[in-house]
Design a protein around this motif. Structure first.
Motif, PDB file in Angstrom:
ATOM      1  N   ALA A 151      22.019  16.152  45.343  1.00 21.83           N
ATOM      2  CA  ALA A 151      21.487  17.427  44.861  1.00 21.83           C
ATOM      3  C   ALA A 151      22.495  18.543  45.115  1.00 21.83           C
ATOM      4  O   ALA A 151      23.326  18.446  46.006  1.00 21.83           O
ATOM      5  CB  ALA A 151      20.167  17.748  45.551  1.00 21.83           C
ATOM      6  N   PRO A 152      22.461  19.618  44.334  1.00 24.24           N
ATOM      7  CA  PRO A 152      23.396  20.721  44.557  1.00 24.24           C
ATOM      8  C   PRO A 152      23.287  21.276  45.974  1.00 24.24           C
ATOM      9  O   PRO A 152      22.204  21.316  46.555  1.00 24.24           O
ATOM     10  CB  PRO A 152      22.935  21.769  43.530  1.00 24.24           C
ATOM     11  CG  PRO A 152      22.238  20.977  42.458  1.00 24.24           C
ATOM     12  CD  PRO A 152      21.571  19.838  43.181  1.00 24.24           C
ATOM     13  N   ALA A 153      24.417  21.655  46.535  1.00 25.37           N
ATOM     14  CA  ALA A 153      24.444  22.182  47.897  1.00 25.37           C
ATOM     15  C   ALA A 153      23.528  23.390  48.025  1.00 25.37           C
ATOM     16  O   ALA A 153      23.491  24.253  47.151  1.00 25.37           O
ATOM     17  CB  ALA A 153      25.868  22.570  48.267  1.00 25.37           C
ATOM     18  N   GLY A 154      22.801  23.448  49.132  1.00 20.74           N
ATOM     19  CA  GLY A 154      21.912  24.575  49.381  1.00 20.74           C
ATOM     20  C   GLY A 154      20.564  24.457  48.718  1.00 20.74           C
ATOM     21  O   GLY A 154      19.719  25.317  48.877  1.00 20.74           O
ATOM     22  N   GLN A 155      20.333  23.388  47.973  1.00 18.16           N
ATOM     23  CA  GLN A 155      19.052  23.210  47.294  1.00 18.16           C
ATOM     24  C   GLN A 155      18.155  22.229  48.026  1.00 18.16           C
ATOM     25  O   GLN A 155      17.179  21.795  47.511  1.00 18.16           O
ATOM     26  CB  GLN A 155      19.302  22.731  45.855  1.00 18.16           C
ATOM     27  CG  GLN A 155      20.057  23.713  44.995  1.00 18.16           C
ATOM     28  CD  GLN A 155      19.282  24.999  44.737  1.00 18.16           C
ATOM     29  OE1 GLN A 155      18.092  24.947  44.464  1.00 18.16           O
ATOM     30  NE2 GLN A 155      19.924  26.121  44.842  1.00 18.16           N
ATOM     31  N   ALA A 207      26.025  23.956  64.303  1.00 17.34           N
ATOM     32  CA  ALA A 207      25.022  24.098  63.240  1.00 17.34           C
ATOM     33  C   ALA A 207      23.968  23.012  63.366  1.00 17.34           C
ATOM     34  O   ALA A 207      24.271  21.828  63.440  1.00 17.34           O
ATOM     35  CB  ALA A 207      25.704  24.014  61.869  1.00 17.34           C
ATOM     36  N   GLY A 208      22.722  23.422  63.426  1.00 12.99           N
ATOM     37  CA  GLY A 208      21.632  22.454  63.553  1.00 12.99           C
ATOM     38  C   GLY A 208      21.435  21.929  64.963  1.00 12.99           C
ATOM     39  O   GLY A 208      20.742  20.944  65.176  1.00 12.99           O
ATOM     40  N   ARG A 229      18.456  31.337  57.570  1.00 13.77           N
ATOM     41  CA  ARG A 229      19.852  31.398  57.137  1.00 13.77           C
ATOM     42  C   ARG A 229      20.478  30.013  57.080  1.00 13.77           C
ATOM     43  O   ARG A 229      21.661  29.861  56.762  1.00 13.77           O
ATOM     44  CB  ARG A 229      20.665  32.262  58.101  1.00 13.77           C
ATOM     45  CG  ARG A 229      20.591  31.743  59.510  1.00 13.77           C
ATOM     46  CD  ARG A 229      21.440  32.510  60.500  1.00 13.77           C
ATOM     47  NE  ARG A 229      21.350  31.853  61.791  1.00 13.77           N
ATOM     48  CZ  ARG A 229      22.010  30.753  62.107  1.00 13.77           C
ATOM     49  NH1 ARG A 229      22.833  30.203  61.239  1.00 13.77           N
ATOM     50  NH2 ARG A 229      21.865  30.184  63.286  1.00 13.77           N
ATOM     51  N   LEU A 230      19.698  28.973  57.410  1.00 12.74           N
ATOM     52  CA  LEU A 230      20.262  27.625  57.510  1.00 12.74           C
ATOM     53  C   LEU A 230      20.709  27.063  56.164  1.00 12.74           C
ATOM     54  O   LEU A 230      21.424  26.061  56.117  1.00 12.74           O
ATOM     55  CB  LEU A 230      19.245  26.677  58.151  1.00 12.74           C
ATOM     56  CG  LEU A 230      18.895  26.988  59.614  1.00 12.74           C
ATOM     57  CD1 LEU A 230      17.884  25.979  60.134  1.00 12.74           C
ATOM     58  CD2 LEU A 230      20.155  26.973  60.476  1.00 12.74           C
ATOM     59  N   ILE A 231      20.293  27.704  55.065  1.00 16.53           N
ATOM     60  CA  ILE A 231      20.779  27.248  53.767  1.00 16.53           C
ATOM     61  C   ILE A 231      22.272  27.503  53.619  1.00 16.53           C
ATOM     62  O   ILE A 231      22.943  26.837  52.829  1.00 16.53           O
ATOM     63  CB  ILE A 231      20.009  27.919  52.610  1.00 16.53           C
ATOM     64  CG1 ILE A 231      20.050  29.441  52.742  1.00 16.53           C
ATOM     65  CG2 ILE A 231      18.578  27.423  52.542  1.00 16.53           C
ATOM     66  CD1 ILE A 231      19.381  30.162  51.578  1.00 16.53           C
ATOM     67  N   ILE A 232      22.829  28.447  54.397  1.00 10.70           N
ATOM     68  CA  ILE A 232      24.267  28.741  54.287  1.00 10.70           C
ATOM     69  C   ILE A 232      25.112  27.618  54.882  1.00 10.70           C
ATOM     70  O   ILE A 232      25.982  27.068  54.183  1.00 10.70           O
ATOM     71  CB  ILE A 232      24.610  30.091  54.948  1.00 10.70           C
ATOM     72  CG1 ILE A 232      23.792  31.221  54.318  1.00 10.70           C
ATOM     73  CG2 ILE A 232      26.096  30.393  54.803  1.00 10.70           C
ATOM     74  CD1 ILE A 232      24.018  32.565  54.960  1.00 10.70           C
ATOM     75  N   PRO A 233      24.912  27.235  56.164  1.00  9.38           N
ATOM     76  CA  PRO A 233      25.717  26.112  56.675  1.00  9.38           C
ATOM     77  C   PRO A 233      25.463  24.817  55.919  1.00  9.38           C
ATOM     78  O   PRO A 233      26.360  23.989  55.786  1.00  9.38           O
ATOM     79  CB  PRO A 233      25.289  26.004  58.144  1.00  9.38           C
ATOM     80  CG  PRO A 233      24.002  26.728  58.258  1.00  9.38           C
ATOM     81  CD  PRO A 233      24.066  27.807  57.232  1.00  9.38           C
ATOM     82  N   ASP A 234      24.239  24.649  55.408  1.00  9.87           N
ATOM     83  CA  ASP A 234      23.951  23.453  54.619  1.00  9.87           C
ATOM     84  C   ASP A 234      24.846  23.412  53.386  1.00  9.87           C
ATOM     85  O   ASP A 234      25.439  22.372  53.058  1.00  9.87           O
ATOM     86  CB  ASP A 234      22.483  23.442  54.219  1.00  9.87           C
ATOM     87  CG  ASP A 234      22.141  22.259  53.319  1.00  9.87           C
ATOM     88  OD1 ASP A 234      22.381  21.120  53.748  1.00  9.87           O
ATOM     89  OD2 ASP A 234      21.656  22.481  52.208  1.00  9.87           O
ATOM     90  N   ALA A 235      24.940  24.556  52.693  1.00 11.20           N
ATOM     91  CA  ALA A 235      25.782  24.611  51.499  1.00 11.20           C
ATOM     92  C   ALA A 235      27.254  24.471  51.853  1.00 11.20           C
ATOM     93  O   ALA A 235      28.012  23.776  51.166  1.00 11.20           O
ATOM     94  CB  ALA A 235      25.537  25.928  50.757  1.00 11.20           C
TER      95      ALA A 235
END
Length: 296
Positions: free
Chosen positions: A292-296, A254-255, A207-213
């Motif tokens: 880069a685009p957020a979450g990518q 987060a992280g 689920r870490l792509i969510i806080p990253d974005a």
């Protein structure tokens, strides 16, 4: 290179230009070495960031066509270099795809497939390997994973050193007899594998792509898409993922797990801060992806 070895203790899969020996460097995937009489430099000649930041929306059929065309081009190129090939055919997607294309090369080299198996859970995919090999009329040899007559002893330390530490290098002496037997029987000049496909196609259930974005201020529509993807990958509900992400962002956690590992490494004195550790182990692709685009 004690700095590299210290970072290796935190992240054994790190892929950076430095190695375990000072002044010995490794080209990373997608890189090229540019050299002249005065200087040399490693630069990215292929960067996945270009794909991530593109706005094109290709159909599944179009993506499959491009993947097939690209794979076919370099399989055919390498097949002209090697005359006798051993293919490690696990029966999975990656190696089966490789065998399928190799088997359809106009002047395919002499090829023998090897399948390694054992009695453990999910460690016997011989039936899938047979299907892949039979589809292109290639012989398949079954070879069990077995160390019953081998042991990890001091001979492992007498094996030829490499510039990068790895578990595979430690086990190499135990497998030397295996490769010697293959060479004696088939006189191959190359071993091909499908390794690397997992890194392209594997969707990690995180689920870490969510806080990253969120931390990178993704557009609302893009953030919604990423939340839905995380829900599909992890099997958690969207409200649960959103609530946990909000809690971590508000509390600044987060992280935290990655930072704590880096902090423990920092206390061993070779790095000044957790951020310095994270920067050191970052792949060149990551360093080039600030925009880069957020979450990518």
């Amino acid at each position: 290179n004690w700095r590299y070895l210290s970072a290796f203790l935190q992240d054994s899969q790190l892929q950076v230009r430095e190695t375990g020996l000072r002044n010995v460097y490794e080209l990373q995937a997608g890189e090229a070495l540019y050299a002249n009489r005065c200087d040399s430099a490693a630069k990215l000649s292929w960067n996945p960031e270009y794909i991530a930041e593109s706005q094109s929306r290709l159909s599944l059929e179009r993506c499959a066509y491009r993947l097939r065309a690209t794979l076919r081009s370099f399989v055919q190129a390498w097949s002209t270099v090697h005359q006798r090939i051993i293919v490690n055919l696990s029966g999975g997607f990656d190696s089966s795809l490789l065998v399928g294309i190799l088997g359809r090369c106009p002047d395919r080299p002499h090829t023998v497939c090897i399948n390694r198996y054992s009695s453990g859970p999910a460690e016997d995919e011989r039936r899938y390997a047979h299907l892949a090999a039979e589809a292109v009329d290639m012989p398949l040899i079954e070879w069990p994973w077995s160390f019953e007559t081998k042991s990890l002893d001091k001979t492992c330390l007498e094996y030829r050193y490499g510039v990068k530490p790895s578990l595979q290098a430690l086990l190499a002496p135990c497998e030397a007899w295996y490769f010697s037997a293959l060479q004696a029987a088939h006189r191959f000049d190359a071993i091909w594998t499908g390794e690397g496909g997992d890194h392209l196609f594997c969707a990690v259930p995180t689920r870490l792509i969510i806080p990253d974005a969120a931390q990178n201020r993704a557009a609302f529509r893009e953030l919604i898409r990423i939340i839905r993807s995380a829900a599909q990958l992890t099997g958690n509900s969207i409200p649960a993922l959103v609530w946990r992400t909000l809690q971590e962002l508000i509390n600044g956690h987060a992280g935290t797990e990655a930072v704590s590992r880096a902090e423990r490494l920092r206390t061993q004195s070779l790095f000044e801060s957790p951020e310095e550790v994270s920067e050191y182990v970052a792949h060149p692709w990551v360093r080039a992806a600030d925009d880069a685009p957020a979450g990518q």
